[in-house]
Write a protein that holds these residues in place. Structure first.
Motif: not given
Length: 416
Positions: A339-351
């Motif tokens: 998700x991070x690779x394809x959509x870029x960084x988000x706080x929810x994904x990192x959390x």
């Protein structure tokens, strides 16, 4: 205003460690009561407060800020059904299961316990749920049993269709659910009641973090006395280290924070490895932007902002979270990374990636992910609380306290 004496009084009455919410929150509550009483100043209010148990209760009401919703930390309710199902022998099946929710706030938690067990196939005749809170105001709302939108969070609200009826101002639990829950006023630190019966399950979530260590020890002693020898205690995500320090043993179920006293007894009815529960047993999946209070998991506070970008990617994050709830940690991590690779960084994904790393024992990487989440969203409540716990485990008490104070200010409506 010098709030020290008010803080000390609140600590004696309800165990509140003012550092957990900040002196400013206590000051606001005092000023609210000064105004409500029509008094000229704080000194006059102190004189009234000192001689009035009724006014002390009003001050407690002003300090307590209910923040809860149905199926908060949904994996805990999946675990509740699983543990009781797996450990209940045929001989025990005819008895009544006793459960306790303390503090029960406005009722969402004990009603969620009832719904989870009914959905898992437990007969209503086998369930008794006591719900206790120090706040008369919260109990009045719980007994009124009408819930608005803020009590229903997440993308899966099928439980509302099954267990609620429409009411003026929102929805009410059906009679079959309400009959299972008995509300009453009580104070955990007073032992709740002399000679109280023992409980098979106690939910005491996100309250120990507001006590200092001495009061935490006192509260856990009470909870331990109230549990049956094989009973389960569910706590909040940021309270798990405390339970381990007191000799409680984790159920080791992903993203569910269940503990029992001492080593689990050796019987043929012990916890067995079972497949993930069917959808009919599952509590609703959390919203992509879950908030308020391990690790892993804390639900976000109502004050936490939600971005449009997060809403657009909710499906992928929800899939990863469901995999984590089922114990598929490697797959959940892979989904987060994709998700991070394809959509870029988000706080929810990192959390969420931090939660998964945390549950896998990779605490250094988990801390890095939480920090990335906070870089993108400084007011991300879950990341604040999870990182605070990790710092505490790593011996950075000062850093942990700073983060916990930030999280508490957010929860009580202030800025970080």
């Amino acid at each position: 205003m010098d709030t020290a004496r008010f803080e000390q009084l609140l600590k004696q009455a309800m165990g509140l460690d003012s550092a957990s919410i900040g002196s400013a929150s206590v000051e606001r509550a005092v000023q609210e009561r000064v105004s409500a009483c029509g008094l000229a100043d704080v000194r006059s209010y102190w004189d009234r407060l000192s001689g009035s148990g009724t006014e002390l209760q009003e001050l407690i009401e002003a300090v307590v800020v209910p923040e809860t919703w149905f199926f908060r930390d949904p994996a805990s309710f999946v675990a509740l059904a699983r543990l009781l199902r797996d450990e209940r022998s045929p001989r025990q099946a005819q008895g009544v299961l006793r459960l306790l929710s303390v503090p029960c706030s406005t009722g969402e938690e004990p009603y969620s316990m009832a719904m989870a067990l009914l959905d898992a196939g437990f007969p209503a005749s086998a369930l008794r749920i006591d719900a206790v809170d120090i706040s008369h105001r919260a109990l009045a709302r719980a007994q009124g049993a009408v819930y608005g939108r803020n009590s229903f969070r997440g993308s899966d609200l099928a439980f509302r269709d099954r267990h609620f009826v429409a009411a003026a101002g929102g929805h009410s639990p059906a009679d079959a659910v309400q009959r299972l829950v008995k509300f009453r006023h009580g104070n955990l630190l007073d032992g709740l009641a002399a000679g109280a019966e023992l409980y098979d399950v106690i939910f005491c979530r996100n309250v120990l973090i507001y006590f200092d260590r001495v009061t935490q020890d006192r509260a856990l002693a009470v909870l331990g006395r109230l549990l049956t020898p094989c009973g389960w205690l569910f706590v909040g995500p940021s309270e798990t280290a405390l339970l381990s320090d007191h000799g409680f043993i984790s159920a080791k179920l992903p993203l569910a924070f269940a503990f029992r006293k001492g080593p689990a007894p050796r019987t043929d009815t012990g916890l067995r490895a079972t497949p993930a529960p069917s959808r009919s047993m599952r509590a609703p999946a959390p919203a992509a932007a879950a908030p308020r209070p391990a690790r892993p998991r804390v639900a976000p506070s109502a004050a936490t902002p939600r971005t449009a970008a997060r809403a657009e990617t909710a499906t992928g994050i929800d899939r990863a979270r469901r995999l984590a709830d089922q114990g598929h940690l490697a797959e959940a991590a892979a989904l987060c990374e994709a998700h991070l690779r394809e959509r870029g960084p988000t706080a929810e994904a990192y959390n969420l990636l931090g939660l998964v790393r945390d549950a896998s024992g990779k605490t250094d990487d988990a801390a890095d992910q939480y920090r990335k989440a906070l870089y993108l969203e400084p007011n991300h409540h879950e990341a604040l609380v999870h990182l605070a716990l990790l710092l505490q485990k790593q011996g950075d008490a000062a850093g942990a306290q700073r983060l916990q104070q930030r999280a508490s200010r957010l929860q009580h409506g202030g800025g970080a």
